[in-house]
Design a protein around this motif. Structure first.
Motif, short mmCIF file in Angstrom:
data_model
loop_
_atom_site.label_atom_id
_atom_site.label_comp_id
_atom_site.label_asym_id
_atom_site.label_seq_id
_atom_site.Cartn_x
_atom_site.Cartn_y
_atom_site.Cartn_z
N GLY A 34 0.65 -1.06 0.07
CA GLY A 34 -0.09 0.04 0.00
C GLY A 34 0.93 1.28 0.02
N HIS A 35 2.11 1.29 -0.13
CA HIS A 35 2.99 2.26 -0.02
C HIS A 35 4.21 2.47 -0.99
N VAL A 36 4.68 3.32 -1.15
CA VAL A 36 5.84 3.55 -2.19
C VAL A 36 7.01 2.92 -1.23
N ARG A 37 7.62 2.01 -1.96
CA ARG A 37 8.88 1.41 -1.12
C ARG A 37 9.88 2.44 -0.36
N SER A 38 10.36 2.04 0.78
CA SER A 38 11.12 2.78 1.29
C SER A 38 12.46 2.84 0.54
N ASP A 39 13.17 1.77 0.23
CA ASP A 39 14.45 1.81 -0.65
C ASP A 39 13.90 1.87 -2.27
N LEU A 40 14.39 2.78 -2.65
CA LEU A 40 14.11 2.91 -4.28
C LEU A 40 15.25 3.09 -5.03
N THR A 41 16.27 2.17 -4.68
CA THR A 41 17.53 1.78 -5.27
C THR A 41 17.40 1.49 -6.63
N ARG A 42 16.34 0.34 -6.75
CA ARG A 42 16.13 -0.29 -7.94
C ARG A 42 15.23 0.88 -8.82
N VAL A 43 14.64 1.49 -8.35
CA VAL A 43 13.90 2.65 -9.32
C VAL A 43 14.81 3.51 -9.92
N SER A 44 15.68 3.92 -9.10
CA SER A 44 16.95 4.58 -9.78
C SER A 44 17.77 4.00 -10.89
N LEU A 81 4.06 19.45 -5.92
CA LEU A 81 4.90 18.14 -5.15
C LEU A 81 6.01 17.68 -6.35
N ILE A 82 5.58 17.68 -7.78
CA ILE A 82 6.39 16.97 -8.53
C ILE A 82 6.29 17.98 -10.01
N PRO A 83 7.36 19.11 -9.79
CA PRO A 83 7.45 19.99 -10.76
C PRO A 83 7.62 19.59 -12.17
N ASP A 84 8.34 18.51 -12.36
CA ASP A 84 8.49 17.95 -13.78
C ASP A 84 7.69 16.84 -14.23
N PHE A 85 6.49 16.64 -13.52
CA PHE A 85 5.37 15.51 -13.78
C PHE A 85 5.32 15.50 -15.15
N SER A 103 -4.70 11.15 -3.83
CA SER A 103 -5.11 11.40 -2.54
C SER A 103 -3.75 12.30 -2.16
N THR A 104 -3.70 13.28 -1.20
CA THR A 104 -2.36 14.02 -0.89
C THR A 104 -1.40 13.03 -0.37
N ALA A 105 -1.89 12.25 0.59
CA ALA A 105 -0.99 11.25 1.06
C ALA A 105 -0.22 10.43 0.07
#
Ligand code: GCV
Length: 833
Positions: free
Chosen positions: A186-196, A283-287, A223-225
């Motif tokens: 239900g959340h974005v992972r805390s470790d985003l190494t693989r995403v980078s 929140l995401i200027p380059d969205f 949602s904002t959260a």
């Protein structure tokens, strides 16, 4: 000698495949690069230019074993790699052109200036600098000289995105390589190494956008959260110039905005989208923008209020426009409750019927995202007529990298040749700013987004990489992700060039490796197609389930509209204008005429366009039914022949990837036989017409489990019947091993013994092969094939080679059930070694 070098190179560390095509393995002949500068001078201090410089350091260090230094000093007084925008570079080297180049483009140039050598990487913008750096490293990896660089590359289209169908709980719809790299629980992972790392991979092949969540979008994505968490993914993407996009649920104004409507033309709904979009950009200027799946497969949409897709898309587009964002509105809109009894009903018509009348009604930051075929990523489909049916609407073509209908990364299926055929297909489109050219208008031009009325366009690939170390599970499947991106950048590349390039970057430059893997990749789509679905009829998989193994009747007598309409007399969908659904009329001439006439319709699409008797003769001279038998036998044999081709590469690469691919090819060869038999036997029974070559329905080397001597094992019917030999198998419902045995009655000799068993995903049954009571082999059915049942998804072959047999020997299979896995056994086949 060469072999030795390879062994040493690859022997050094365990190979996981994670580096993909950014392997940066030492090149064999580094003398080619002896004169390269030792310094990188960056004229640009953006985060992207920093990524570019770091990448140069990493690549050169890996491939040439030389450590570069980065300098940012003002004076360029010694040989160097120089990176910057075109304008910055021109300022330092006035001899170099200051000409404008298109967004994201770059040039590479070797410059000899005042006794120094400069290797210049000049980008139109900062992303261009990064792409130029990767292009340069690609050259080194392929051992190409940098002595006289003078190259300019411009991307074919502005939209080069991947979509991920990841869910907040960490699962991925139609993902076959593990769980989400983005989400968990239900959340974005805390470790985003693989995403980078993923963003880096994408940037290396020019991908500039990634939609991170399932198009069947979770209600609270906006949602904002949720947005606060998602902003972290955009942060991880940013150094690589990959802009994040989100799939949004069109009902969001109601579900999370608490309005009593989501009618896109209601002013309160418009205001909601505007303020929500403003929040996204805070929140995401380059969205990058929103992707929308609406009025499709159970998703709500504008039709709830009698509004059109244009009404919905434009409301979102107006909210995004001030920020430079876009809407990718998916044209995959169809009614999945069609009346299968109605001969005029046709799902293939839907996208054109719905969107063609709206041409010109979309805002200029709306792009229609159109699947390349009119159905759904089948192994063979014609080009969607909608692609040629719009003149004043931006369009992007959606293709599927994740192999949903093409073997789910368990089967080798290199899709680049298929996409390339689509890109080169002429639609003879006419539109307000398209000229009806005698040579036609190929798809690649229509989606380029470079015309006055259509400033945007491009390609979107549904990638669905996962947490598996090598991203897509099958090491060779990564060529699809690579190839998609390369075609999105330059659709004029050939499949062969792409396959060779990918192989060199991934496995090195050993000519045998390059030649063999390229040949296997190039043959693989046709091989897969030939043992699955014939003549454009569709893949004949279980279409209402997991879309993997055979399930021939699953497409019929339901509203999903993937009908092949095979019955006792014939097969195929009549989509002609004259007598059928009229679908063919959605194409321009001369395409429509070509498909309408049996005389000119290509064999490969015959059953997509026409209903014909089994005795109908193809252009090849064969009857349809004989083609079905032949192609399935030839296809399964070709799949088996991939194994010896791969085996020639033993010792020429690391053992990890060698063994991994070998195991997958072995599995594929077994599953190709499941497909071959299911389809051949179903058509034999349905048509009543025998195979001229006597193969279908005759298996002289096969002993059915239900006819063996059984101890504990009991016979059962398998559903659908064609997915088990003779429609039956045996199962063990005891808490102890069961056994099935028979006496060998052939000539003495050495044989291969293949056990066809069911590897269901609800346990890990154990199997043993015994000859005269002595164990010859043992294995565990512990794969995670996509079904808990005995069927075409789980039927699996295990072969024991080189077994000496004499007449009278007892061959015994022992199965020990585990949880729900009842050690199901279908048959044993004994073939001469
Ligand atoms: C995300 C096919 C797939 C669905 C997918 C859909 C789509 O129908 O089976 O899983 O949903 O396409 O592209 O929206």
């Amino acid at each position: 000698m060469i072999l030795l070098v390879f062994v040493c190179t690859y022997g050094a560390h365990a190979e996981t495949g994670e580096a993909a095509w950014l392997h940066y393995a030492p090149v064999q002949d580094s003398r080619l690069y002896a004169a390269l500068p030792g310094t990188v001078i960056s004229l640009n201090d953006s985060v992207l230019a920093k990524s570019a410089a770091r990448e140069l350091l990493q690549g050169v260090s890996g491939m040439l074993r030389r450590e570069l230094r980065v300098r940012t000093q003002k004076e360029i007084d010694a040989s160097a790699f120089v990176i910057g925008t075109v304008t910055e570079v021109h300022r330092r080297f006035p001899d170099l052109p200051a000409t404008e180049i298109a967004d994201d483009a770059f040039y590479l140039k070797t410059l000899h200036h005042r006794g120094h050598t400069y290797i210049v990487i000049a980008g139109a913008n900062e992303r261009g600098i990064l792409y130029g750096a990767f292009a340069l490293l690609r050259r080194i990896a392929q051992q190409q000289s940098l002595a006289n660089l003078d190259d300019k590359e411009t991307p074919a289209a502005p939209i080069r995105w991947v979509d991920q169908w990841d869910n907040p709980d960490g699962s991925i719809e139609r993902g076959y390589a593990g769980r989400s790299i983005f989400f968990d629980n239900g959340h974005v992972r805390s470790d985003l190494t693989r995403v980078s790392e993923y963003a880096r991979l994408l940037a290396s092949v020019g991908i500039n956008g990634c939609n991170v969540n399932n198009v069947n979008a979770a209600a609270d994505t906006l949602s904002t959260a949720s947005l606060e968490e998602l902003a972290r993914i955009a942060d991880a993407f940013r150094p690589w110039g990959v802009r994040m996009a989100l799939s949004v649920n069109i009902a969001s104004p109601q579900t999370i905005g608490h309005l009593d409507t989501f009618d896109p033309l209601d002013p309160r709904v418009e205001a909601w989208w505007k303020s929500k979009t403003d929040e996204v950009y805070r929140l995401i200027p380059d969205f990058a923008g929103f992707t929308v799946k609406a009025d499709s497969e159970g998703q709500l949409g504008p039709s709830n209020y009698g509004r059109t897709p244009a009404d919905a898309a434009n409301t979102l587009a107006r909210a995004l426009k001030p920020h430079g964002g876009v809407v990718l509105y998916r044209a995959f809109v169809y009614n999945h409750h069609l009346d299968w009894r109605d001969p005029k009903a046709d799902r293939a018509r839907a996208a054109y019927d719905i969107f063609h009348p709206l041409d010109g009604e979309f805002e200029d930051n709306v792009v229609l995202q159109i699947k390349h075929g009119p159905i759904d990523f089948q192994a063979r489909e014609p080009v969607s007529p909608l692609i040629g049916g719009l003149g004043r609407t931006n369009e992007a073509m959606e293709v599927q990298v994740t192999q949903e209908y093409t073997g789910q990364q368990r089967h080798l299926c290199f899709l680049v040749p298929m996409w390339k055929e689509v890109l080169d297909f002429h639609m003879y489109a006419e539109g307000s700013d398209l000229h009806a050219k005698p040579e036609g208008t190929p798809v690649k031009e229509l989606i380029a987004g470079k015309s006055f009325h259509r400033p945007l366009g491009g390609m979107v690939g549904v990638a669905n990489v996962g947490l598996d170390a090598n991203w897509l599970a099958h090491p060779l499947a990564m060529a699809n992700l690579y190839g998609f991106a390369r075609l999105a950048w330059n659709p004029d590349l050939t499949p062969k060039i792409i396959a060779e390039e990918w192989t060199r970057l991934t496995f090195g430059n050993d000519p045998e490796v390059v030649k063999t893997i390229t040949a296997m990749q190039l043959a693989s789509w046709h091989i897969y197609e030939s043992y699955t679905g014939p003549l454009g009829a569709g893949t004949m998989t279980d279409i209402i389930g997991v879309h993997y193994g055979p399930g021939i009747e699953s497409s019929e007598r339901n509203g999903w509209g993937q009908w092949h309409r095979a019955d006792h007399d014939g097969i195929g969908m009549d989509r002609t204008v004259a007598t059928g659904t009229g679908y063919i009329g959605q194409y321009h001439e001369p395409v429509a005429a070509m498909y309408e006439s049996l005389a000119t319709c290509p064999d490969a699409l015959l059953l997509f366009m026409h209903h014909v008797p089994y005795t109908y003769r193809l252009h090849s001279g064969k009857t349809v039914i004989q083609h079905i038998y032949d192609s399935h036998y030839e296809g399964a044999e070709a799949a088996a022949n991939l194994i010896p081709q791969w085996q020639t590469l033993k010792g020429r690469m690391d053992d990890e990837r060698y063994e991994d691919v070998l195991n997958r090819l072995t599995y594929q060869a077994g599953h190709a036989i499941v497909w071959r038999d299911a389809i051949s036997e179903w058509f034999l029974k349905t048509s009543g017409i025998p195979d001229d070559k006597g193969r279908a329905g005759h298996h002289p080397n096969r002993v059915e489990a239900e006819s063996m001597q059984l101890k504990g094992y009991a016979p059962v019917d398998v559903t659908p019947w064609e997915t088990a030999s003779g429609g039956k198998a045996v199962i063990c419902e005891l808490a102890e091993p069961c056994s099935a045995s028979f006496a060998f009655s052939g000539k003495p000799g050495r044989y291969q013994i293949s056990a066809q068993y069911f590897d269901t995903n609800n346990g890990a049954a154990g199997f043993r092969l015994l000859i005269n009571g002595k164990q010859m082999d043992a294995w565990t059915a512990d794969d995670s094939l996509p079904s808990p049942k005995m069927n075409g998804h789980t039927s699996t072959r295990h072969t024991t080679s080189d077994v000496a047999l004499q007449a009278g020997d007892t061959i015994q299979i022992e199965g020990l059930p585990d949880h729900g896995d009842k050690a199901g056994l279908d048959y044993v086949e004994i073939d001469p070694e």
